[in-house]
Design a protein around this motif. Structure first.
Motif, PDB file in Angstrom:
ATOM      1  N   GLU A 163       0.913  -1.332   0.127  1.00 26.97           N
ATOM      2  CA  GLU A 163      -0.062  -0.047  -0.006  1.00 26.97           C
ATOM      3  C   GLU A 163       0.957   1.281   0.019  1.00 26.97           C
ATOM      4  O   GLU A 163       1.901   1.280   0.554  1.00 26.97           O
ATOM      5  N   GLU A 178      -3.368   3.882  -1.335  1.00 26.82           N
ATOM      6  CA  GLU A 178      -3.647   2.908  -2.349  1.00 26.82           C
ATOM      7  C   GLU A 178      -3.341   1.513  -2.162  1.00 26.82           C
ATOM      8  O   GLU A 178      -2.401   1.137  -1.586  1.00 26.82           O
ATOM      9  N   TRP A 181      -4.554  -0.525  -8.555  1.00 24.23           N
ATOM     10  CA  TRP A 181      -4.640   0.012  -7.147  1.00 24.23           C
ATOM     11  C   TRP A 181      -5.749   0.938  -7.220  1.00 24.23           C
ATOM     12  O   TRP A 181      -6.079   1.771  -8.125  1.00 24.23           O
ATOM     13  N   PRO A 218      -8.075   3.629  -4.311  1.00 27.27           N
ATOM     14  CA  PRO A 218      -7.999   4.446  -2.941  1.00 27.27           C
ATOM     15  C   PRO A 218      -8.800   3.679  -2.085  1.00 27.27           C
ATOM     16  O   PRO A 218      -9.955   3.355  -2.468  1.00 27.27           O
ATOM     17  N   ASN A 277      -5.748   2.956 -10.467  1.00 24.67           N
ATOM     18  CA  ASN A 277      -4.500   3.498 -10.293  1.00 24.67           C
ATOM     19  C   ASN A 277      -4.302   5.081  -9.983  1.00 24.67           C
ATOM     20  O   ASN A 277      -3.532   5.625 -10.517  1.00 24.67           O
ATOM     21  N   GLU A 311      -3.571   7.963  -7.631  1.00 27.38           N
ATOM     22  CA  GLU A 311      -2.363   8.175  -6.610  1.00 27.38           C
ATOM     23  C   GLU A 311      -2.526   9.270  -5.780  1.00 27.38           C
ATOM     24  O   GLU A 311      -3.508   9.943  -6.058  1.00 27.38           O
ATOM     25  N   THR A 352      -3.235  10.159  -1.809  1.00 23.00           N
ATOM     26  CA  THR A 352      -4.356  10.259  -1.190  1.00 23.00           C
ATOM     27  C   THR A 352      -3.977  11.430  -0.194  1.00 23.00           C
ATOM     28  O   THR A 352      -2.894  11.773   0.116  1.00 23.00           O
TER      29      THR A 352
END
Length: 555
Positions: free
Chosen positions: A75, A93, A101, A103, A124, A126, A128
């Motif tokens: 992660e 992720e 991936w 969130p 996917n 990216e 956060t």
């Protein structure tokens, strides 16, 4: 060594307005001589968010200690925020196949045991980020590659969120999104429960000509109906990549900081300051905005990268990587001026936060270990390094994240102590604090039902913090007060509806959320004595009988 701040006089402010759906583009242009600022706005509609709620019974991810995630995969890019209700939320992720991936949002009642709550179905995406205000806990993440014009805002308490899509306008490729929350009213007396704050991110912009690759953006909602504004700077601003941002909750100023590839072989910093404590109405476009206060550049012969910023009562601290060192630019006047100070040499990926006692906290990665340092003078000097995670931090951009919550600083990071990269949580800095004392409860000891009585609550806080009172009236009714001055009587009225003896229980909580011990007081509602009025009716109907009794009764 001090560096001069160069005002970017050729920078242009631009914005897109999101309101209800519209087929035409409405453009409002305003020129200002000093900075040649031009603003453009258009409208689209917010949309629902794609998500999958997690069935905890079939997919447990609960761990003791401070681990948030586990399992067979990695992660990345975590974030964390405490909630107004006392719980915690985190994001990262997450993957189930090491290929795609999504969130993921996690929740915890105590910061120790964590559960997955909801997976947001944006492949996917990216980077956060999370923050909170008085109404909720909010998060965001970068745009997914297959829908890279979308801006997403989530709320932890409802496990849902909202989407604004700019893809059809050439506004896209949003990355390194950060969110900063504020509790502030909306326009025209709207209480503003929808007003979560602002986003900062970099992205691509072909809505303008020439197009801007690495465009510095800000975005915020301006109406309960979902209307929102996206704004950007144009001019010599292209090449923005990593982003840091902060909301000064005392002055309501929002600071956005971008590192940018200048094209000349190095990175500098671009800073934007907006006043989120003011709404300005544009009658031509029928929208509201927060006015930009200033924008400026910080230049250096060295590379200035990976900025993080914190702000409190005009103490603004920008932490960044200067080549192979971690430095800060600190200011005590809202960034009207600044001073550069080195925090640590041979270090990278700083994060910064300011605690309720004014302490500035910077974390960074050095030789595989995550450290923290504190400053008690706004960033001018720094204490000794303390280990946060010993030789267990994954060395990655945005591998850690801090949040100021109830005055303390909490944090998450990518941890490699197991077989995979997992997300860990801990208290990074706790403000020295003592709980308020037991409150005194004064007032009547008894009374009648249906009548309001006033009780005074008074608690002394050893640190002089404001306090609020949580009261259980003993009749199934409870209430809490606003923050008030400690050591003074605070009157509260209550009415009992039924006879009986009630136990009033109350405790005080300080401004940092620390609870004191409770006090109790008994209040008796006596049964009302009824008088048989039939004798009065008899005497009224026989005026010549029992003259002495009539005299005693005053008839």
């Amino acid at each position: 060594m001090r560096k001069n701040i160069m005002l970017a006089t050729a920078i242009v402010v631009v914005g897109l307005m999101i309101t209800s759906a519209a087929s035409s583009i409405s453009i409002q242009q305003t020129d200002q001589k000093e900075n040649e600022i031009v603003a453009h706005y258009l409208s689209v509609q917010s949309q629902p968010i794609a998500k999958r709620l997690i069935d905890k019974s079939s997919k447990p991810l609960t761990f003791a200690g401070v681990a948030i995630t586990g399992g067979d995969f990695d992660e990345f890019h975590p974030s964390v925020a405490g909630a107004p209700g006392g719980e915690f939320y985190a994001m990262a992720e997450y993957t189930e196949d090491d290929v795609v991936w999504h969130p993921m949002m996690y929740g915890s009642a105590d910061g120790i045991t964590w559960d997955p709550l909801v997976e947001y179905l944006y492949d996917n995406s990216e980077y956060t980020d999370m923050d909170q205000n008085a109404y909720g806990t909010y998060g965001t993440f970068g745009a997914p590659p297959d829908a890279n014009g979308q801006i997403v805002v989530l709320q932890g308490e409802i496990m849902d969120g909202w989407v604004w899509d700019f893809g059809s306008y050439g506004i896209d490729e949003f990355s390194h999104n950060t969110i900063d929350c504020i509790t502030f009213e909306g326009p025209e007396g709207d209480p503003g429960e929808w007003n979560w704050g602002g986003l900062t991110m970099s992205g691509h912009n072909s809505y303008v000509s020439p197009e801007i690759d690495g465009c510095p953006y800000v975005f915020y909602q301006y109406s309960a109906a979902g209307g929102g504004i996206i704004g950007w700077l144009s001019g010599d601003v292209a090449g923005c990549e990593n982003v840091g941002s902060a909301m000064d909750l005392v002055t309501n100023m929002h600071y956005a900081v971008y590192d940018r590839d200048t094209g000349a072989g190095n990175y500098d910093l671009l800073v934007r300051k907006d006043n989120f404590g003011v709404w300005q109405y544009n009658s031509a476009g029928d929208y509201w905005t927060h006015p930009m206060v200033t924008n400026l550049k910080i230049t250096d012969a060295a590379n200035l990268m990976h900025p993080s910023v914190a702000a409190n009562n005009n103490n603004v601290v920008i932490a960044c990587q200067k080549d192979a060192d971690v430095i800060v630019y600190y200011s005590l006047n809202g960034f009207s001026s600044k001073t550069e100070v080195t925090v640590e040499t041979g270090a990278a990926y700083p994060e910064v936060a300011i605690a309720a006692d004014g302490a500035v906290i910077v974390t960074y990665v050095k030789e595989g270990t995550m450290y923290m340092k504190t400053s008690d003078d706004g960033g001018a000097s720094w204490g000794s390094a303390e280990v946060v995670s010993d030789n267990q931090i994954n060395s990655n951009d945005q591998s850690a994240n801090l949040d100021t919550y109830q005055g303390n600083v909490i944090g998450v990071w990518e941890d490699i102590r197991g077989d995979n990269v997992d997300i860990y949580f801990d208290m990074i800095y706790a403000v020295p604090n003592d709980p308020p004392l037991q409150p005194s409860i004064t007032g009547p000891n008894g009374g009648k039902k249906g009548q309001a009585y006033t009780f005074n609550f008074n608690s002394v806080d050893p640190n002089g913090d404001q306090v609020k009172y949580f009261i259980d009236w003993g009749d199934t009714n409870t209430e809490s007060t606003a923050l008030v001055t400690e050591g003074t009587n605070h009157p509260v009225q209550h009415t009992y509806a039924e006879d009986g003896t009630y136990t009033i229980t109350a405790y005080a909580q300080d401004a940092l959320g620390l609870n004191g011990d409770p006090s109790i007081k008994e209040f008796k509602v006596a049964r009302s004595k009824s008088i048989d009025l039939s004798i009065f009716s008899f005497l009224e109907n026989h005026p010549n009988l029992f003259p002495i009794l009539r005299q005693l009764l005053g008839l």
